[in-house]
Design a protein around this motif. Structure first.
Motif, PDB file in Angstrom:
ATOM      1  N   ASN A  37       0.864  -1.188   0.000  1.00 25.25           N
ATOM      2  CA  ASN A  37       0.000   0.000   0.000  1.00 25.25           C
ATOM      3  C   ASN A  37       0.896   1.232   0.000  1.00 25.25           C
ATOM      4  O   ASN A  37       1.439   1.610   1.035  1.00 25.25           O
ATOM      5  CB  ASN A  37      -0.902  -0.021   1.243  1.00 25.25           C
ATOM      6  N   GLU A  74      -6.985   5.129   7.385  1.00 24.33           N
ATOM      7  CA  GLU A  74      -6.759   6.538   7.020  1.00 24.33           C
ATOM      8  C   GLU A  74      -7.993   7.123   6.342  1.00 24.33           C
ATOM      9  O   GLU A  74      -8.286   8.310   6.478  1.00 24.33           O
ATOM     10  CB  GLU A  74      -5.499   6.666   6.153  1.00 24.33           C
ATOM     11  N   GLY A 101       2.060   3.069  10.566  1.00 19.22           N
ATOM     12  CA  GLY A 101       2.974   4.182  10.328  1.00 19.22           C
ATOM     13  C   GLY A 101       3.652   4.687  11.586  1.00 19.22           C
ATOM     14  O   GLY A 101       4.256   5.753  11.589  1.00 19.22           O
ATOM     15  N   GLY A 145       0.465  -2.962   9.749  1.00 18.07           N
ATOM     16  CA  GLY A 145       0.830  -2.019  10.817  1.00 18.07           C
ATOM     17  C   GLY A 145       2.297  -2.165  11.140  1.00 18.07           C
ATOM     18  O   GLY A 145       2.676  -3.055  11.903  1.00 18.07           O
ATOM     19  N   GLY A 184       2.777  -0.841   4.325  1.00 15.14           N
ATOM     20  CA  GLY A 184       2.805   0.548   3.891  1.00 15.14           C
ATOM     21  C   GLY A 184       4.233   0.998   3.656  1.00 15.14           C
ATOM     22  O   GLY A 184       4.845   0.689   2.626  1.00 15.14           O
TER      23      GLY A 184
HETATM   24  P1  PGA Z   1       2.581   0.863   7.589  1.00 18.92           P
HETATM   25  O1  PGA Z   1       1.132   0.978   6.899  1.00 18.92           O
HETATM   26  O2  PGA Z   1       3.176  -0.454   7.142  1.00 18.92           O
HETATM   27  O3  PGA Z   1       3.352   2.049   7.056  1.00 18.92           O
HETATM   28  O4  PGA Z   1       2.366   0.904   9.052  1.00 18.92           O
HETATM   29  C1  PGA Z   1       0.290  -0.140   6.763  1.00 18.92           C
HETATM   30  C2  PGA Z   1      -1.015   0.242   6.142  1.00 18.92           C
HETATM   31  O5  PGA Z   1      -1.515   1.343   6.411  1.00 18.92           O
HETATM   32  O6  PGA Z   1      -1.593  -0.520   5.341  1.00 18.92           O
END
Ligand code: PGA
Length: 260
Positions: free
Chosen positions: A16, A106, A182, A221, A243
């Motif tokens: 993502n 988000e 994030g 996550g 992400g």
């Molecule tokens: P992250 O995001 O790996 O940057 O924590 C994951 C996501 O929002 O799908």
């Protein structure tokens, strides 16, 4: 290599990109994936790249060459009309997509997307022939007050209630605790596995026979090459939604190969 985890479910790893990446970066990312796929080591793994909308047509050909499919980060539930700024499922399919994210935190929390909107998006995407990665997850305050399973169950049942006969090859559940996205603070493998087991139990209750066992439940996550193995090798964890660490092709590939 079969690409399937202990329970026989095919591993699913999504990149993502959120609002990141350019055409040039995307093409070079796909070239890296294509080179890595040449030895057959990615066969049997479901890999999906979710770039920004504008990159979908730019990357469609490169994605085919790399053996990776494209997904969109969002979809609107109406077929066409006066919905400025929105994109329909049919438009996404024309742009080369086969998957879509629905209900990413988000979108729920920054853009105010309601459970009802998520449910309509899921129904419209499925009806149009797209696969859906349905994202669910609690906020920190909800975990701290011990209501994380209720929150997740509510999101699951509202999002799936409109589907008559859900097809487990086209619906993936992503458990993404909001406090881990994030932030660099991932859920522990035990926390992830406990919630994934709970989600599978809920699916047994709310979906028709066989769906729950076959449905992939992936974790998202702060997954990175250093923690992926410990998370995706846990029971009921069938892959990852990545992400930040997915922006580098090699780190995404390391995560995709973890646990197989
Ligand atoms: P992250 O995001 O790996 O940057 O924590 C994951 C996501 O929002 O799908």
């Amino acid at each position: 290599m079969s690409g399937a985890g202990a329970a026989g479910r095919r591993r699913f790893t999504g990149a993502n990109w959120k609002m990141n990446g350019s055409g040039i970066e995307g093409i070079s990312w796909l070239e890296t994936v294509q080179a890595a796929a040449a030895d057959g080591s990615l066969a049997g793994l479901d890999l999906v790249l979710f770039p920004p909308f504008t990159l979908l047509p730019v990357l469609a050909e490169g994605a085919r060459g790399a053996g990776i499919v494209l997904g969109a980060q969002d979809v609107y539930y109406e077929k066409k009309g006066a919905f400025t700024g929105e994109v329909s499922a049919a438009m996404l399919i024309e742009a080369g997509c086969s998957w879509v994210l629905a209900g990413h935190s988000e979108r729920r929390h920054l853009m105010g997307e309601s459970d009802e909107m998520v449910s309509r998006k899921v129904a419209s995407a499925i009806e149009s022939g797209l696969g859906v990665v349905l994202c669910v997850g609690e906020r920190l305050a909800e975990r701290d007050s011990g209501i994380e399973t209720e929150v997740v169950d509510g999101m699951l049942s509202k999002a799936l209630e409109g589907l008559q006969n859900p097809d487990p090859s086209r619906i993936v559940i992503a458990y993404e605790p909001v406090w881990a996205i994030g932030t660099g603070r991932n859920a522990s493998p035990e926390q992830a596995s406990a919630m994934h087991g709970h989600i599978r139990d809920t699916l047994r209750r709310i979906t028709p026979g066989g769906f729950a066992e076959a449905c992939r439940i992936i974790y998202g996550g702060s997954v990175n090459p250093g923690n992926a193995q410990s998370i995706v090798s846990m029971p009921d964890v069938d892959g990852a939604l990545v992400g930040g660490a997915s922006l580098e092709a090699l780190s995404f590939l390391q995560i995709a190969r973890a646990g197989v």
